[in-house]
Design a protein around this motif. Structure first.
Motif, PDB file in Angstrom:
ATOM      1  N   LEU A  77     -15.780  51.602  -2.582  1.00  0.00           N
ATOM      2  CA  LEU A  77     -16.566  50.405  -2.872  1.00  0.00           C
ATOM      3  C   LEU A  77     -17.533  50.683  -4.014  1.00  0.00           C
ATOM      4  CD1 LEU A  77     -17.511  49.345   0.788  1.00  0.00           C
ATOM      5  CD2 LEU A  77     -15.688  48.406  -0.634  1.00  0.00           C
ATOM      6  N   ARG A  78     -17.760  49.678  -4.834  1.00  0.00           N
ATOM      7  CA  ARG A  78     -18.772  49.796  -5.872  1.00  0.00           C
ATOM      8  C   ARG A  78     -20.156  49.783  -5.218  1.00  0.00           C
ATOM      9  NH1 ARG A  78     -17.289  48.402 -11.149  1.00  0.00           N
ATOM     10  NH2 ARG A  78     -19.357  47.532 -11.526  1.00  0.00           N
ATOM     11  N   PRO A  79     -21.067  50.659  -5.627  1.00  0.00           N
ATOM     12  CA  PRO A  79     -22.386  50.733  -4.992  1.00  0.00           C
ATOM     13  C   PRO A  79     -23.127  49.399  -5.007  1.00  0.00           C
ATOM     14  CG  PRO A  79     -22.045  52.615  -6.431  1.00  0.00           C
ATOM     15  CD  PRO A  79     -20.908  51.664  -6.687  1.00  0.00           C
ATOM     16  N   ARG A  80     -23.671  49.041  -3.841  1.00  0.00           N
ATOM     17  CA  ARG A  80     -24.543  47.865  -3.672  1.00  0.00           C
ATOM     18  C   ARG A  80     -23.888  46.562  -4.119  1.00  0.00           C
ATOM     19  NH1 ARG A  80     -27.055  52.109  -5.326  1.00  0.00           N
ATOM     20  NH2 ARG A  80     -26.798  51.573  -7.520  1.00  0.00           N
ATOM     21  N   GLU A  81     -22.564  46.499  -4.002  1.00  0.00           N
ATOM     22  CA  GLU A  81     -21.822  45.287  -4.371  1.00  0.00           C
ATOM     23  C   GLU A  81     -20.982  44.846  -3.174  1.00  0.00           C
ATOM     24  OE1 GLU A  81     -18.091  44.553  -7.201  1.00  0.00           O
ATOM     25  OE2 GLU A  81     -19.960  44.914  -8.341  1.00  0.00           O
ATOM     26  N   ALA A  82     -21.179  43.612  -2.715  1.00  0.00           N
ATOM     27  CA  ALA A  82     -20.426  43.107  -1.564  1.00  0.00           C
ATOM     28  C   ALA A  82     -18.970  42.877  -1.952  1.00  0.00           C
ATOM     29  CB  ALA A  82     -21.051  41.808  -1.060  1.00  0.00           C
ATOM     30  N   THR A  83     -18.068  43.402  -1.112  1.00  0.00           N
ATOM     31  CA  THR A  83     -16.631  43.269  -1.362  1.00  0.00           C
ATOM     32  C   THR A  83     -15.971  42.614  -0.158  1.00  0.00           C
ATOM     33  OG1 THR A  83     -16.670  45.288  -2.693  1.00  0.00           O
ATOM     34  CG2 THR A  83     -14.521  44.504  -1.944  1.00  0.00           C
ATOM     35  N   TYR A  84     -15.239  41.533  -0.415  1.00  0.00           N
ATOM     36  CA  TYR A  84     -14.538  40.827   0.664  1.00  0.00           C
ATOM     37  C   TYR A  84     -13.159  41.454   0.838  1.00  0.00           C
ATOM     38  CZ  TYR A  84     -12.460  37.005   3.354  1.00  0.00           C
ATOM     39  OH  TYR A  84     -11.832  36.272   4.326  1.00  0.00           O
ATOM     40  N   LEU A  85     -12.862  41.916   2.067  1.00  0.00           N
ATOM     41  CA  LEU A  85     -11.594  42.612   2.293  1.00  0.00           C
ATOM     42  C   LEU A  85     -11.319  42.691   3.794  1.00  0.00           C
ATOM     43  CD1 LEU A  85     -13.157  45.298   3.282  1.00  0.00           C
ATOM     44  CD2 LEU A  85     -12.850  46.104   0.957  1.00  0.00           C
ATOM     45  N   PRO A  86     -10.100  43.092   4.169  1.00  0.00           N
ATOM     46  CA  PRO A  86      -9.811  43.287   5.592  1.00  0.00           C
ATOM     47  C   PRO A  86     -10.455  44.581   6.101  1.00  0.00           C
ATOM     48  CG  PRO A  86      -7.885  43.802   4.264  1.00  0.00           C
ATOM     49  CD  PRO A  86      -8.902  43.254   3.323  1.00  0.00           C
ATOM     50  N   LEU A  87     -11.048  44.509   7.272  1.00  0.00           N
ATOM     51  CA  LEU A  87     -11.629  45.681   7.936  1.00  0.00           C
ATOM     52  C   LEU A  87     -10.596  46.165   8.940  1.00  0.00           C
ATOM     53  CD1 LEU A  87     -15.189  44.152   8.462  1.00  0.00           C
ATOM     54  CD2 LEU A  87     -14.410  45.613   6.583  1.00  0.00           C
ATOM     55  N   ARG A  88     -10.072  47.375   8.741  1.00  0.00           N
ATOM     56  CA  ARG A  88      -8.832  47.785   9.398  1.00  0.00           C
ATOM     57  C   ARG A  88      -9.055  48.707  10.591  1.00  0.00           C
ATOM     58  NH1 ARG A  88      -4.798  46.177   6.091  1.00  0.00           N
ATOM     59  NH2 ARG A  88      -5.325  45.772   3.901  1.00  0.00           N
ATOM     60  N   ASP A  89      -8.085  48.644  11.537  1.00  0.00           N
ATOM     61  CA  ASP A  89      -8.079  49.572  12.673  1.00  0.00           C
ATOM     62  C   ASP A  89      -7.295  50.825  12.286  1.00  0.00           C
ATOM     63  OD1 ASP A  89      -5.383  48.934  12.799  1.00  0.00           O
ATOM     64  OD2 ASP A  89      -5.578  47.675  14.582  1.00  0.00           O
ATOM     65  N   ALA A  90      -7.019  51.720  13.278  1.00  0.00           N
ATOM     66  CA  ALA A  90      -6.361  52.992  12.995  1.00  0.00           C
ATOM     67  C   ALA A  90      -4.933  52.814  12.514  1.00  0.00           C
ATOM     68  CB  ALA A  90      -6.395  53.873  14.241  1.00  0.00           C
ATOM     69  N   GLN A  91      -4.278  51.706  12.875  1.00  0.00           N
ATOM     70  CA  GLN A  91      -2.900  51.450  12.463  1.00  0.00           C
ATOM     71  C   GLN A  91      -2.825  50.688  11.144  1.00  0.00           C
ATOM     72  OE1 GLN A  91      -3.876  50.866  15.855  1.00  0.00           O
ATOM     73  NE2 GLN A  91      -3.173  52.996  16.099  1.00  0.00           N
ATOM     74  N   GLY A  92      -3.960  50.421  10.557  1.00  0.00           N
ATOM     75  CA  GLY A  92      -3.970  49.698   9.293  1.00  0.00           C
ATOM     76  C   GLY A  92      -3.988  48.199   9.448  1.00  0.00           C
ATOM     77  N   GLN A  93      -4.036  47.710  10.688  1.00  0.00           N
ATOM     78  CA  GLN A  93      -4.081  46.274  10.933  1.00  0.00           C
ATOM     79  C   GLN A  93      -5.519  45.772  10.787  1.00  0.00           C
ATOM     80  OE1 GLN A  93      -1.214  44.470  11.462  1.00  0.00           O
ATOM     81  NE2 GLN A  93      -0.239  46.450  11.032  1.00  0.00           N
ATOM     82  N   ALA A  94      -5.660  44.544  10.320  1.00  0.00           N
ATOM     83  CA  ALA A  94      -6.993  43.986  10.102  1.00  0.00           C
ATOM     84  C   ALA A  94      -7.643  43.598  11.423  1.00  0.00           C
ATOM     85  CB  ALA A  94      -6.914  42.774   9.184  1.00  0.00           C
ATOM     86  N   ILE A  95      -8.822  44.136  11.688  1.00  0.00           N
ATOM     87  CA  ILE A  95      -9.631  43.678  12.819  1.00  0.00           C
ATOM     88  C   ILE A  95     -10.253  42.337  12.483  1.00  0.00           C
ATOM     89  CG2 ILE A  95     -11.678  44.201  14.220  1.00  0.00           C
ATOM     90  CD1 ILE A  95     -11.114  47.167  13.718  1.00  0.00           C
ATOM     91  N   ASP A  96     -10.686  42.209  11.231  1.00  0.00           N
ATOM     92  CA  ASP A  96     -11.306  40.969  10.766  1.00  0.00           C
ATOM     93  C   ASP A  96     -11.362  41.015   9.243  1.00  0.00           C
ATOM     94  OD1 ASP A  96     -12.553  38.525  10.720  1.00  0.00           O
ATOM     95  OD2 ASP A  96     -14.483  39.230  11.470  1.00  0.00           O
TER      96      ASP A  96
END
Length: 470
Positions: free
Chosen positions: A43-62
């Motif tokens: 991530l770029r420092p102090r810059e909000a990035t919209y993306l999937p937050l992933r579990d251990a299998q690579g699936q998006a939690i949210d």
């Protein structure tokens, strides 16, 4: 201290329950590897990035926002990762569990655990890290909790000023003047044959006088700030059917207590916090005070006296329609005598005469105190202003900052040491060692306010009052 300060920590930083947005916060020495595991990229420092937050299998939690704050430019002064997701309880718990899981995974590029030792934070530990890493001082740390807990707009604004450093700056100015005077006195101890002339030429007395005057101004503002935070506990006391419950309802602007013509209707306390000019006033309605054979009413009366004993002020309510009756007067005198025995000398008692709308002006004028009608609201503003005066509140000066009772007590200690220092200075050469010691103790008391010097036990008490994510 609260915990091991070198451990990386993680917590849900938003309040429990459902909400539009929830935050999981991680703080530690280096979170870059954890960022990669959770976000799939740097991530770029102090810059909000919209993306999937992933579990251990690579699936998006949210789908959410991720922000990386590299040390030392973060809230805690350490590397910080914030994950902003939808505020459902399950989603945030999944993200928290994923952070803990990913921390122990082996990073293929380094062959080491991504963030070894990551654990759930204890209450206030993020703010404690900020304090320990010199991002804020102790008074500012307390202001964060006060801002969250503020019950009035004035308290919130004042807490914001304390957080910005207004209170700390006043303490720093006092400390600077005190240190200058200490250095002067300590220097004279090395030249005993010239010490009195040296102190006089340096205007030590004038410096001490100015320091005491400056301290007095800070004390006054601090007491006002403490009132905004703590408020005042006011107990309404009096005989049955004097109108105590009606007065509580009138002050609160709501029907909180049951009101009937039947004596003894109120059997237990009813409490409501109101605000007057931004000052929280905790008003407690109690059972009517009288001798009673009714067991339930008797317990209520005992509780009333217990509340009165712990009050900051007592509002003694009288009934103007019965004021001339001998038996009523005798009962009021008995209550007055018990109040004098129960209350500390510092606790004020406000005499209030109710049911003004039911008597003639000449009849009401015979009784000293505040006159009102709880039913019509006549005289209610006078009661409010009297409550503020009893609390010691003055019109809020511009730039008032929030303060705590421990700050008030610390400044009282400083004042006591400076008073002793003035006596030592007046005694001249015979007491210069004692003068130096009193100034040292005064500086130590000042340092405890901002945490320049503070025991581990004090830090533990302060930060344990925070929420987990702070």
């Amino acid at each position: 201290m609260l915990a091991r300060n070198s451990d990386p920590i993680v917590a849900i930083a938003t309040a429990p329950g459902r909400g539009a947005v929830g935050i999981v916060r991680v703080s530690g020495p280096d979170v870059k590897s954890l960022v990669t595991a959770l976000c799939g990229r740097a991530l770029r420092p102090r810059e909000a990035t919209y993306l999937p937050l992933r579990d251990a299998q690579g699936q998006a939690i949210d789908q959410g926002l991720a922000l990386h704050f590299p040390a030392p430019h973060s809230y805690t002064g350490e590397d910080v990762l914030e994950l902003q997701a939808h505020g459902g309880t399950v989603v945030l718990q999944l993200l928290l569990a994923r952070c803990l899981q990913a921390a122990s995974e082996i990073d293929p590029t380094t062959g080491r655990a991504r963030l070894p030792g990551l654990r759930v934070a204890q209450p206030g530990e993020f703010t404690q890290r900020a304090f320990l890493n010199d991002k804020i001082d102790l008074a500012q740390a307390e202001a964060i909790a006060d801002l969250i807990d503020a019950s009035t707009e004035a308290a919130a604004r004042s807490a914001g000023r304390s957080l910005s450093g207004a209170f700390s700056q006043e303490i720093a100015q006092l400390r600077e003047a005190l240190i200058h005077l200490r250095m002067l006195v300590e220097a004279t101890l090395d030249f005993p044959e010239e010490e009195i002339d040296f102190l006089q030429k340096a205007d030590a007395q004038g410096q001490l006088d100015r320091l005491q005057a400056q301290l007095g101004r800070v004390q006054q503002r601090t007491r006002q700030g403490a009132l905004l935070r703590e408020g005042v506990k006011v107990v309404i006391a009096g005989q049955p059917n004097a109108g105590k419950s009606s007065l509580l309802n009138a002050l609160a602007g709501a029907e909180l207590a049951i009101v009937t013509p039947i004596a003894g209707t109120t059997r237990d306390k009813v409490e409501q916090t109101i605000q007057i000019e931004g000052v929280p006033i905790h008003v407690i309605d109690t059972a009517g005070l009288r001798d009673s054979q009714d067991e339930v009413e008797r317990i209520g009366i005992e509780r009333a006296w217990s509340e009165i004993a712990g009050a900051d002020a007592v509002l003694f309510l009288h009934d103007l329609t019965r004021a001339a009756q001998p038996d009523y007067q005798a009962a009021d005198q008995a209550i007055e005598a018990t109040l004098n025995q129960t209350l500390a000398a510092r606790v004020p008692v406000l005499q209030v005469w109710n049911k003004l709308d039911q008597v003639s002006p000449d009849h009401a004028a015979a009784y000293q105190g505040v006159h009102l009608s709880a039913r019509t609201g006549q005289g209610l503003d006078a009661v409010r202003q009297q409550l503020l005066q009893l609390a010691g509140w003055q019109s809020a000066p511009e730039g008032l900052y929030i303060a705590r009772e421990r700050h008030v007590q610390a400044l009282q200690q400083v004042a006591g040491h400076l008073d002793m220092a003035a006596r030592c200075l007046a005694a001249q050469a015979q007491s210069l060692d004692l003068l130096a010691e009193e100034l040292r103790l005064a500086q130590q008391a000042l340092n405890e306010i901002t945490g320049e010097f503070s025991s581990d036990d004090l830090l533990g008490v302060i930060f344990s009052k925070f929420c987990i994510g702070k």
